[in-house]
Design an enzyme around this catalytic site. Structure first.
Site, PDB file in Angstrom:
ATOM      1  CE1 TYR B 436       0.931   0.209   4.360  1.00  0.00           C
ATOM      2  CE2 TYR B 436      -1.294  -0.497   4.861  1.00  0.00           C
ATOM      3  CZ  TYR B 436      -0.023  -0.156   5.267  1.00  0.00           C
ATOM      4  OH  TYR B 436       0.279  -0.185   6.597  1.00  0.00           O
ATOM      5  CD  GLU B 437       0.416   6.250   1.533  1.00  0.00           C
ATOM      6  OE1 GLU B 437       0.181   7.160   0.761  1.00  0.00           O
ATOM      7  OE2 GLU B 437      -0.357   5.923   2.462  1.00  0.00           O
ATOM      8  N   GLY B 438       1.412   3.069  -2.517  1.00  0.00           N
ATOM      9  CA  GLY B 438       2.305   2.938  -3.679  1.00  0.00           C
ATOM     10  C   GLY B 438       3.138   1.683  -3.503  1.00  0.00           C
ATOM     11  CD  GLN B 443       6.840   4.146  -2.809  1.00  0.00           C
ATOM     12  OE1 GLN B 443       7.532   5.158  -2.741  1.00  0.00           O
ATOM     13  NE2 GLN B 443       5.527   4.171  -2.670  1.00  0.00           N
TER      14      GLN B 443
END
Lengths: 585, 585
Positions: B436-438, B443
């Site tokens: 999650y969060e990319g 990343q």
């Protein structure tokens, strides 16, 4: 949702071309009647059983788990019926001798069966998991009376065996176990003690369970040289319940449909199997095949991970890719298997899975050669080679099974983390295989200390000769010469590394222990280089067929992207010169 | 059983010596009143809260999970009370400005708090998880009216925000989202659409919930340039319930105490945050700290894994070791932390965890400098450096968190696989942070394509200058000169690799995408080499103290056993010249 597809095409490639097993079977009296088509049919039927009967119970078995109530274990819905189907289909007895009621088929075909069972339902597979090993152990060490009483019942699947080794204080170190056995007036023994982590120690699949229990005789030396092996049935021949009680089951990360039991033996009646104090040796009879089977769990998980991720990545569309296959249609978002990071993950999944299949089946085939080979020299060489490869297959495959399950989970993104897709269960189930049947650290020590250094490097040299012969053959073919040359190069470097460790051990006995994990990984990569060189050799010139084209692509991917880890492992083996400090108390 | 011990000694080392943060605080008006002792006290109190309030709810929260019933979510027992204690303790507002009711303390101290919260209860931490990001976003983009209405309520913890991005067809690719927003006569908007994977989208911790929702205005361009951000409260200012419904929660591999919600918005009332169609830019305000926080989850899991494995390995006895510490007593079996494979695993756990702590806290400190630094040039440099480090911290730390949890689980053997020990939960909980969060793949692309190649390598060159300056300083000290020289060497090789990728991208635009994952890993290792060179420099000459002696041992271990992976990553970056085939459709 993903539905398991038995990888029959690749299995046939490995069995018929990579191993060319049917030609070997012709030379083994026990398998002389087995031809290519019959073998293919067995594998296909096994795939149908795994996909049709076991796969549908995998997620439900995980969610329901086993229930424990007052000494009784209820397995998940459908597990007993699936076991009956397994027995009725003759699968339990696939590789048992015909004289004991088995099918008399090779371990190689059993390996294909097991891979598919592990791909589709690892938890369920734990129940019949050690049946074949117990069969071998009883056949080798049982008295005529015990063999008469139990061998056919194991082969028919009427009785399921369990292995009771671990005690709370004695895990990797069986020498610490305390269970004791006292001789009884009837010629048998009375077993007393507690065991934990007994897979299938209690269940509702069969009316009787046959416990193989490690315990100490009254006059036993301490440590691992004082351990004897006993047969302790749940139900005695006269119908009485034996003094074996299940005190509970574990709540585990995975394989939740498998009952991992705590058992109490209180003056339970049993019989000695093998010689007094030689229980470990008797048990080791089942070790080669048992460890191979755990390795096949890693292969099964890798295959499940690869299949499910490949399917999802072809269907799921997110973002436009930097590059698309020629002729693909423009769309607001591309299938994620166009994206480079996903392609790399998927190629890693495919390449390692197929490479491990070749190596795992080869090990099974070596067990067949060791037992059925016509020539004693061939049998001895196959036995020694299987011994060398077994810890490699166990540790390398199971670590890859877990790592590839995690890689596949990543392909699914957030969906990988929720229960709706099978992959999070694959991740959980796969993790145990790195631990049980000898942790992977113990396998690494076994490989380097006993199997490589222990015989002065003879078995390893023989293995590398086989690898180099493949390199020699393949080097003549333009499509394979680069692979062959890399294979030869790493054979040399591996041999040098092994010699260096042997020499260093004299000065620094701890050195090989520090290097063992990296050495195992190195040997695994070199063995995969062998597997892919041979696969490429067999497929070159046939790239018009998608199957063979895919193999050639996988080989190129392996040598470019995966084999370089071998250099890294060589550097770490060199780094292990540096001592490791002790941790604070 | 393991009890969490806040790693206060190492935290103080990082904050006070490695970062020398207190001297920097003196130069920042906002923190001028903060001294070493007050900071240490805050961290110590935070450790007490995490260990005393959150840790006891970790396993029970996992087993109980969240319950969903007709639109309502009940969190595990104790979660609401723990949240009240969190708010009462002032922890929610630690790094919020005093003018809005916050404590006005640095992000750096908040990072220490978060690490401990993630070590002790990741699932619980998800509820206040985006509060700070939402606070920053609202402060930067809210109208005076909205800030008046909600800013203080977020800071006080009275209202918890959620982030509603994902839709079934739009995960990594937010450009595909379909939720729509129509202007209403009252100046607000009516939001309609379905969202999934909304952490804390519904719960019983606060009476009101503030949803930050991405949706499209009627005239929006397609793709990611047509997305706007809206504030949509569960309960409207006049007390009415808004038209937001929770349709269910996910059953997940881990963080089971965190409610991952499916939400329906049906003409729900909301307000625009920021400019129309610029919702992603508005949301990116919270991205740096949010991604750092996810990285700190990886650190928190690594710390939990290290602590629990270290304790178990010191207590558990199995087999005699090849070598023992001098003066240790003979016993039938040694603590397993004498065994080389276990020592190596434990040293890897300790070294990576402590190294990541330095890098993670450094990134938090850079965010403080970017916001509070006295000098605009310093602020700009800190901002650009934090931008560069953030995807590294997010991906490298979370991958390590999971890998180290698995390594720790292996130390426990079979006990690691059962629920009685916390480590199997750490493994499960840690896995989400890679997604999650990319996702970590995103990343890696962000790091290499945008942060490194995107500015022509300027930010990277600046970072490497800092690394080289450390190498220069440390090279003068005999105990550190070998480390310094290795650090300098890998700075050069990293710079060359980045230049090579920049040059190659012109011919082969896909090349950096194929190399991005290895480049991220390489930069992580070089950054750790920097961290350990500095730690060794600070500890050399002080080896009489066990803490400093341990640091020097860890540094030596890092350079001998872990940094060589950098060479491997360089080889793989070179290997990425080779194109990756496409997978079959």
């Amino acid at each position: 949702m993903w539905h398991y597809q038995a990888p029959l095409r690749d299995m046939r490639f490995v069995i018929e071309e990579w191993l060319a097993a049917p030609a070997d079977w012709q030379r083994m009296p026990a398998f002389a009647a087995l031809d290519v088509e019959l073998a293919a049919q067995v594998v296909e039927e096994a795939g149908r059983f795994a996909g049709g009967v076991l796969a549908p119970l995998n997620a439900s078995g995980d969610r329901q788990g086993c229930r424990f109530d007052n000494g009784r274990v209820t397995t998940p819905d459908g597990f007993p019926a699936a076991y009956q189907a397994f027995v009725d289909g003759g699968w339990a007895a696939l590789a048992c001798a015909e004289e004991h009621g088995g099918q008399g088929l090779p371990q190689l075909l059993n390996a294909a069966l097991l891979e598919m069972i592990y791909s589709t339902n690892h938890a369920w597979a734990m129940y019949p998991g050690i049946a074949h090993g117990a069969y071998e152990c009883l056949r080798a060490h049982g008295t005529p009376e015990l063999r008469e009483r139990y061998l056919a019942a194991i082969v028919s699947g009427e009785i399921l065996p369990t292995m009771c080794l671990t005690e709370p204080q004695a895990g990797s170190d069986v020498g610490l176990l305390r269970a004791r056995a006292e001789p009884a007036a009837d010629g048998g023994y009375r077993i007393t003690g507690g065991k934990i982590f007994a897979s299938g120690g209690e269940h509702d699949l069969t009316a009787n369970i046959l416990h193989l229990v490690l315990a100490r005789l009254p006059d036993a030396p301490s440590g691992s040289r004082g351990i004897s092996l006993f047969l302790v049935p749940k139900r005695l021949p006269d119908g009485r319940h034996n003094a074996v009680r299940c005190d509970g089951i574990e709540h585990k990360l995975g394989i939740r449909g498998s009952a991992t039991c705590t058992l109490s033996f209180e003056q339970a009646e049993g019989w000695l199997l093998g010689e007094p104090h030689k229980g470990l040796a008797a048990m080791f009879v089942m070790m080669n095949s048992a460890r191979l089977h755990v390795g096949l769990q890693g292969l099964g998980h890798a295959e499940a991970a690869w299949q499910s991720a490949a399917q999802y990545a072809a269907e799921r569309r997110q973002m436009r890719a930097v590059r698309r296959p020629e002729g693909s249609a423009e769309a607001p978002a591309d299938p994620i298997h166009y994206h480079p990071a996903m392609r790399r993950t998927l190629l890693e999944l495919r390449t390692l899975t197929e490479g491990m299949r070749a190596l795992g089946y080869w090990t099974a085939h070596l067990l067949d050669e060791a037992e059925q080979g016509a020539d004693p020299a061939l049998r001895a060489r196959a036995e020694s080679r299987a011994q060398l490869l077994t810890p490699l297959v166990k540790a390398f495959f199971t670590e890859q099974g877990f790592r590839l399950a995690s890689a596949a989970l990543q392909v699914f993104g957030g969906y990988g983390y929720v229960q709706d897709y099978a992959v999070e269960q694959t991740l959980r189930d796969s993790r145990i295989a790195m631990i049980y049947e000898g942790s992977n650290e113990i396998q690494a020590n076994d490989l380097l200390l006993r199997k490589v250094l222990g015989d002065g490097g003879a078995a390893l040299r023989g293995l590398l000769e086989t690898f180099r012969a493949e390199a020699e053959t393949a080097s003549a073919l333009p499509e394979c010469s680069a692979f062959a040359s890399a294979l030869g190069h790493y054979c040399d470097r591996l041999a040098t590394a092994a010699e260096g460790l042997a020499a260093a051990a004299a000065q620094d006995p701890e050195r090989p222990y520090r290097a063992a994990g990296d050495f195992l990984r190195l040997l695994g990569l070199v063995a995969l280089a062998f597997a892919w060189t041979r696969s490429a050799r067999l497929c070159q010139g046939r790239a018009a067929a998608p199957f063979h084209a895919g193999k050639l692509e996988s080989a190129a991917f392996f040598f470019a992207y995966l084999l370089p880890e071998a250099d890294h492992r060589l550097v770490l083996i060199e780094a292990s010169r540096q001592p490791l400090p002790f941790l604070p108390e």
